[in-house]
Every structure is written in C-alpha cells, then in structure tokens.
Design an enzyme around this catalytic site. Structure first.
Site, PDB file in Angstrom:
ATOM      1  N   ASN A 173       0.915  -1.392   0.030  1.00 42.77           N
ATOM      2  CA  ASN A 173      -0.121  -0.086   0.065  1.00 42.77           C
ATOM      3  C   ASN A 173       0.940   1.240   0.063  1.00 42.77           C
ATOM      4  OD1 ASN A 173       0.703   0.790   2.808  1.00 42.77           O
ATOM      5  ND2 ASN A 173      -0.204  -1.393   3.250  1.00 42.77           N
TER       6      ASN A 173
ATOM      7  N   LYS B  76       9.733 -16.428 -10.991  1.00 41.03           N
ATOM      8  CA  LYS B  76       8.583 -15.547 -11.485  1.00 41.03           C
ATOM      9  C   LYS B  76       7.421 -16.272 -12.216  1.00 41.03           C
ATOM     10  CE  LYS B  76       8.182 -11.866 -14.816  1.00 41.03           C
ATOM     11  NZ  LYS B  76       8.760 -11.364 -15.915  1.00 41.03           N
TER      12      LYS B  76
ATOM     13  N   LYS C 159     -10.163  -4.663  19.107  1.00 44.32           N
ATOM     14  CA  LYS C 159      -8.690  -5.094  18.811  1.00 44.32           C
ATOM     15  C   LYS C 159      -8.115  -5.192  20.335  1.00 44.32           C
ATOM     16  CE  LYS C 159      -7.670  -3.707  14.177  1.00 44.32           C
ATOM     17  NZ  LYS C 159      -6.572  -3.953  13.283  1.00 44.32           N
TER      18      LYS C 159
HETATM   19  N1  CTP Z   1      -3.000  -3.623  12.265  1.00 40.87           N
HETATM   20  C1  CTP Z   1      -2.346  -4.578  12.669  1.00 40.87           C
HETATM   21  N2  CTP Z   1      -2.068  -5.652  11.792  1.00 40.87           N
HETATM   22  C2  CTP Z   1      -3.086  -6.018  11.090  1.00 40.87           C
HETATM   23  C3  CTP Z   1      -3.916  -4.860  10.705  1.00 40.87           C
HETATM   24  C4  CTP Z   1      -3.877  -3.936  11.269  1.00 40.87           C
HETATM   25  O1  CTP Z   1      -1.359  -4.376  13.488  1.00 40.87           O
HETATM   26  N3  CTP Z   1      -2.969  -6.921  10.288  1.00 40.87           N
HETATM   27  C5  CTP Z   1      -3.009  -2.215  12.999  1.00 40.87           C
HETATM   28  C6  CTP Z   1      -2.551  -1.075  12.195  1.00 40.87           C
HETATM   29  O2  CTP Z   1      -1.165  -0.775  12.472  1.00 40.87           O
HETATM   30  C7  CTP Z   1      -3.458   0.058  12.972  1.00 40.87           C
HETATM   31  C8  CTP Z   1      -4.682  -0.611  13.332  1.00 40.87           C
HETATM   32  O3  CTP Z   1      -4.434  -1.944  13.376  1.00 40.87           O
HETATM   33  O4  CTP Z   1      -2.924   0.540  14.053  1.00 40.87           O
HETATM   34  C9  CTP Z   1      -5.922  -0.200  12.355  1.00 40.87           C
HETATM   35  O5  CTP Z   1      -5.805  -0.748  11.114  1.00 40.87           O
HETATM   36  P1  CTP Z   1      -6.638  -0.304   9.931  1.00 40.87           P
HETATM   37  O6  CTP Z   1      -6.010  -0.988   8.641  1.00 40.87           O
HETATM   38  O7  CTP Z   1      -7.241   1.025   9.970  1.00 40.87           O
HETATM   39  O8  CTP Z   1      -7.780  -1.383  10.321  1.00 40.87           O
HETATM   40  P2  CTP Z   1      -8.198  -2.662   9.996  1.00 40.87           P
HETATM   41  O9  CTP Z   1      -8.061  -3.562  11.144  1.00 40.87           O
HETATM   42  O10 CTP Z   1      -7.642  -3.202   8.770  1.00 40.87           O
HETATM   43  O11 CTP Z   1      -9.798  -2.775   9.547  1.00 40.87           O
HETATM   44  P3  CTP Z   1     -10.744  -2.411   8.300  1.00 40.87           P
HETATM   45  O12 CTP Z   1      -9.542  -2.443   7.207  1.00 40.87           O
HETATM   46  O13 CTP Z   1     -11.904  -2.892   8.397  1.00 40.87           O
HETATM   47  O14 CTP Z   1     -10.444  -0.569   8.645  1.00 40.87           O
END
Ligand code: CTP
Length: 400
Positions: free
Chosen positions: A211, A289, A345
């Site tokens: 990303n 690949k 979480k």
């Molecule tokens: N995070 C993490 N591990 C993951 C996904 C997310 O530690 N596999 C942590 C990110 O670092 C952030 C928080 O969780 O602190 C929220 O991540 P976000 O991407 O905003 O939310 P998601 O849990 O992915 O939920 P959604 O995509 O539904 O918003």
C-alpha cells in the site's frame, strides 16, 4: 538518573592546565572521568597527572593497539553519560564542525551518541574571527552545548572573551544541564515498540501486494518517544526513509515478519501500531517468476488473512504492554469506526485519522484520539507535531 561518568577531552590550549582541577571538581560531585588527551593538550598537562587523578588510563592515540584491544575508540566515545571538551580549541571546534576525524579526540566526537558540551578557550581575536563564529553556529545547530568562554585577562597578555570557564563553574553547569536533560525526558526508563510503513506481501520474487504508506507518521512517533527518553524499537516495513537516530531499527517486509519482530522486542511499556499492515497475503509465494500471460482468462490469486499485529500484542496476556495504541485509517464515520476498533482490537487508545485526503505520504495529519474516557479532536498539524503531542499524552499517562 544521576550523572555518573563524563568523557573529558582535553584540547591543546594553555587552559589545559585547569584539566586536573576540573577532574577534581567533577569527582567532588561523584562524577567520574575518562580522559582523552590530544597531542597538543599533552604539551600543557601530563597524561600521568590525569591518570593519577582519574585512576584510569589516559587515551591519546587513535591507533593504540593496547587501548584499542581494551576499549575500541567507538566504545570509548559512548562509554560516558556525556562528553565534555575542555578546553575546546578553535582547531577542535573547527574539526567537529566540518566532520573531520583525524585523531582520537575528533573521531570520538563524531562517533559519540551522547550529549556534547564544550568549554571553549582561545585568544579573543581567534574567538571573534568569523570562521570560528561560523563553526560555533554550525555546532549549535548540530545540538552541541557551550559553557563560557569568560571575559578576562588572558595568558597571551590580551584582554577579552576567550578564557575557559573556571572548573567549578563547568562542573556546576554540567550538573544543571544533566538535571534539565533528565527532567525533559519524562519517558526515561520506559521501553516502546512502534510499527511503521506498509508491509509487502510477496506473490513471487518480483511481485507483491502493498500500500501507499510512507512511514512518515510512525517514524516521527518513534523519534518523539526517543526524544522523550524512551528506549524505542522501530519495526518498519519497506520505506524510503532514513533510520531514526537513537532508535533500534528493525526492517521487515511482511506482516508475519513484523509480528515476529514485535514479539521479539517484548516486553515493553508502550506499543504504538502505526503500520499500514496488509490484511491479506497471497497464499503461496512462488519461488520463480510466475508466467501470468497467455491464458484466456485472468489468473486467480488466493489470499489468506494476515495476523493482526495490534490485536495480538494487545491480547498477549502477561506480556501485554501497559499502554497499547492503535491507528485507524478511515475515510468516513471516523469516530464510530475508531471507537469500535478500540474495543475490537483490545487496545487502550486509537489514534484515528481521516485518510480521505492526501494524508498517506503527505506531510500533515488530523487526529481524533479515542480513549476509554472519550475522544479529543486535534487540529490539523505536521506529522512531527502530531508525534510530539502523542508523546506528551503518553508521558502524561505514565505520570498519573
Ligand atoms: N493492524 C495490525 N495488523 C493488521 C492490521 C492492522 O497491527 N494485520 C493495526 C494497524 O497498525 C493500525 C490498526 O491495526 O494500528 C488499524 O488498522 P486499519 O487498517 O485501519 O484497520 P483494519 O483492522 O485493517 O480494519 P478495516 O480495514 O476494516 O478498517
């Protein structure tokens, strides 16, 4: 934390004769000294005098096999709580300002990661010379601190600014500096992990899912926590950013590597999950690949869910950090989603940001801090400012 040991670098000026007195003034305050004596300094004070007073070897040469075997010059540069240069001559000041390192003293000054205090001493005309003033300005901008010089009669017969501050005054100034430095470090003794950047989930040796996270906000938070005195491990996915000085860097690629690195850095007091972790990864990573062209239909990719690093650390039982902070990147209904994420979480705070604009990769951020008590809305600010404010909130949390 009390100041225990100073690395004293004695430069080559007539004021070097005050170095033994300085060692004694520090000793009186319970501060030990390790000494580097420059070649020129040894013309004014003997190594034997300083060795007798410090009850330690006096280090003089960069290429000394015996000393290097006992304690390397890099280790020596970091072996004390702070580095004091007294007298700091125009030559030493100039060398450090220009990053030169051709003897033990200048090498130690470049290699140290400790605060540096200089007590300049030189003839008044030298002190006033634009070249010296330029070098002083450079060093001040680099974070070097100065004690003196004083005004008065000089050994050369002239009068003016350039006398080295008196040993008692230097020792007292060091104590004040140390006290202030410690009180400015409210997170001294606390350990923290910060995750930052994207994760990269490989499909084959050259393709991956990832990303747009730049890592800027996470790096700024790691820096702000370290500045506040915390011992910080920054676990970072691939970014274009330089290592943060004073922070232990662990560079990883995938979410699973990030989780493993975080778990290895436990126990800590503070966990801040800023990373934009990929929620999914390709089920398998091909060794070679993949050939994806040629088929009539589009190739299929099976994804499996990545571990949630934040949730895993927040629910890690006895090893759980005291304060677990997650980030929530949302494009709408920021407060509602952030509040739900905090409970789901199991973290203490959620720092929510609206990513509908150009926050990802941008320089500023607008934050909503959601805690068990409610939420605060912070005005839009550069990411470094957001980081400092968060470090202040964390410090306040540990104070109460
Ligand atoms: N995070 C993490 N591990 C993951 C996904 C997310 O530690 N596999 C942590 C990110 O670092 C952030 C928080 O969780 O602190 C929220 O991540 P976000 O991407 O905003 O939310 P998601 O849990 O992915 O939920 P959604 O995509 O539904 O918003």
């Amino acid at each position: 934390m009390s100041l225990k040991r100073v690395l004293l670098i004695v430069g080559g000026g007539i004021s070097a004769y005050k170095a033994p007195e300085l060692v004694r003034a520090l000793d009186k305050r319970g501060i030990g000294c390790r000494v580097i004596l420059t070649q020129a300094g040894s013309q004014f004070v003997t190594p034997l005098t300083l060795a007798s007073l410090t009850k330690d070897d006096v280090h003089q040469e960069l290429f000394n096999l015996t000393h290097e075997a006992k304690m390397g010059h890099i280790e020596l540069s970091r072996s004390a709580d702070l580095v004091l240069v007294a007298p700091a001559t125009a030559d030493l000041i100039g060398k450090v300002a220009h990053g030169l390192a051709n003897d033990l003293a200048s090498t130690a000054l470049l290699a140290t990661d400790k605060p540096v205090l200089m007590a300049p001493a030189m003839n008044v005309r030298m002190w006033e010379h634009p070249a010296v003033q330029r070098n002083l300005a450079t060093l001040r901008a680099d974070g070097v601190h100065f004690i003196g010089p004083d005004e008065g009669a000089m050994a050369c017969g002239e009068f003016g600014l350039g006398r080295m501050a008196e040993p008692e005054a230097i020792a007292a100034a060091i104590e004040v500096f140390w006290h202030k430095a410690c009180s400015d470090k409210p997170l001294q003794g606390k350990r923290a992990i910060v995750t930052a950047g994207p994760t990269l989930e490989a499909l084959d040796p050259i393709r991956f899912l990832s990303n747009r996270s730049s890592g800027k906000q996470g790096y700024a938070i790691a820096h702000a926590l370290a500045e506040a005195g915390a011992e910080v491990t920054l676990v970072s996915g691939p970014t274009a950013l330089n290592d943060v000085p004073g922070v232990s860097m662990v560079r990883v690629e995938s979410a699973r590597e990030m989780l493993e690195a975080c778990q290895s850095a436990l126990p800590v007091d503070i966990f801040v999950a800023v990373a934009a972790v990929a929620d999914w990864r390709p089920e398998t990573k091909a060794e070679v690949k993949l050939k994806l062209k040629g088929d009539a239909k589009a190739p299929a990719m099976t994804l499996v869910e990545n571990p949630d690093i934040l949730a895993t650390i927040a629910q890690s039982g006895p090893k759980r950090p005291k304060l677990v902070i997650g980030f929530a990147a949302e494009t709408h209904e920021v407060l509602a989603y952030a509040t739900a994420k905090r409970t789901k979480k199991g973290c203490d705070w959620v720092v929510a940001n609206d990513v509908s604009g150009d926050v990802m990769g941008g320089e500023s951020n607008q934050i909503l801090l959601v805690t068990a008590e409610g939420h605060q809305s912070w005005p839009e600010a550069p990411k470094a400012q957001i980081a400092i404010r968060l470090a202040e909130e964390i410090s306040a949390y540990f104070k109460t």
